[in-house]
Enzyme design. Structure first.
Site, PDB file in Angstrom:
ATOM      1  N   HIS A  93     102.521  23.417 -32.674  1.00 28.65           N
ATOM      2  CA  HIS A  93     103.026  22.454 -31.821  1.00 28.65           C
ATOM      3  C   HIS A  93     101.627  21.595 -31.599  1.00 28.65           C
ATOM      4  O   HIS A  93     100.898  21.996 -31.218  1.00 28.65           O
ATOM      5  CB  HIS A  93     103.574  23.203 -30.686  1.00 28.65           C
ATOM      6  N   HIS A  95     100.153  17.484 -30.046  1.00 33.39           N
ATOM      7  CA  HIS A  95     100.600  16.240 -29.497  1.00 33.39           C
ATOM      8  C   HIS A  95     100.234  15.164 -30.288  1.00 33.39           C
ATOM      9  O   HIS A  95      99.420  13.920 -29.758  1.00 33.39           O
ATOM     10  CB  HIS A  95      99.817  16.121 -28.147  1.00 33.39           C
ATOM     11  N   TYR A 120     109.632  13.598 -49.505  1.00 32.73           N
ATOM     12  CA  TYR A 120     108.648  14.638 -48.983  1.00 32.73           C
ATOM     13  C   TYR A 120     109.020  15.026 -47.309  1.00 32.73           C
ATOM     14  O   TYR A 120     108.936  16.357 -47.107  1.00 32.73           O
ATOM     15  CB  TYR A 120     107.283  14.429 -49.350  1.00 32.73           C
TER      16      TYR A 120
END
Length: 220
Positions: A93, A95, A120
């Site tokens: 995860h 930002h 891709y």
């Protein structure tokens, strides 16, 4: 892979992502599911650029801290992906700027946040869902992820950032990088009416590479 090697890999990939500006400050988190059902995850308030292998949070199968520093507050997010995607062995995860930007645009389809721009993107990410905003660490985000029923390996959290699962840590990192580059392409091409891959070209990729994409035939 031995525990020590997994710890070192998390730190190595974290540093790589951080140094390339893909997640600033102490944002972002990485986890790897272990053979015993527990997992290793990056600690809360830790920069991915400066992780200590010995201080990674070791959780048991119930999510209880066994050793290391206190884990990221995004544990519910990681847990939801592991519970709904049996093949998931790692979750990343970040930002990352362009993916966060995409998550704020009004035209984004929650069931297909990005169009099929490149092969891709489909091969690494499949398709990407957008889930509504929840504050970081809110357990409700887990319910939103579970609502996707394991159909998506890549998800955008609105106004927050992308989260991607993979069958290895390397696969999850590579998929995250591909997602960010595709978001960047989308923003560069926005309003220019670019050619997307045709349904036939998408079908060809699905057939040749054995991809599993969510079925949106009833969506529009």
């Amino acid at each position: 892979m031995a525990d020590t090697a997994i710890r070192e890999a998390i730190c190595r990939f974290g540093r790589s992502l951080f140094e390339r500006g893909l997640t600033p400050g102490s944002s972002g988190n990485i986890s790897v599911r272990l053979d015993d059902g527990g997992w290793l995850v990056t600690p809360t308030n830790a920069s991915l650029g400066f992780l200590d292998p010995a201080r990674l949070s070791r959780l048991d199968a119930q999510g209880t801290l066994v050793s290391g520093d206190a884990p990221t507050k995004e544990v519910p997010l990681h847990t939801a992906l592991y519970q709904t995607r049996d093949a998931a062995r790692a979750v990343v995860h970040l930002h990352s700027t362009h993916s966060v930007a995409i998550s704020m645009l009004p035209e984004i389809d929650p069931l297909m946040a990005l169009p099929p721009l490149t092969p891709y993107y489909l091969m690494r990410c499949g398709q990407t869902a957008l889930v509504p905003y929840h504050r970081p660490g809110d357990p409700a985000v887990a319910d939103a992820i579970k609502g996707l029923a394991g159909k998506y390996a890549s998800v955008l959290l609105a106004n927050h950032g992308p989260v991607v699962s993979g069958d290895t840590l390397e696969a999850a990192v590579f998929a995250m990088e591909e997602l960010e580059e595709t978001a960047k392409l989308y923003l560069l091409l926005r309003g220019l009416n670019p050619r997307h891959l045709s349904p036939q070209q998408v079908d060809d990729l699905v057939k040749v590479f054995g991809l599993t994409l969510p079925d949106h035939s009833d969506h529009h």
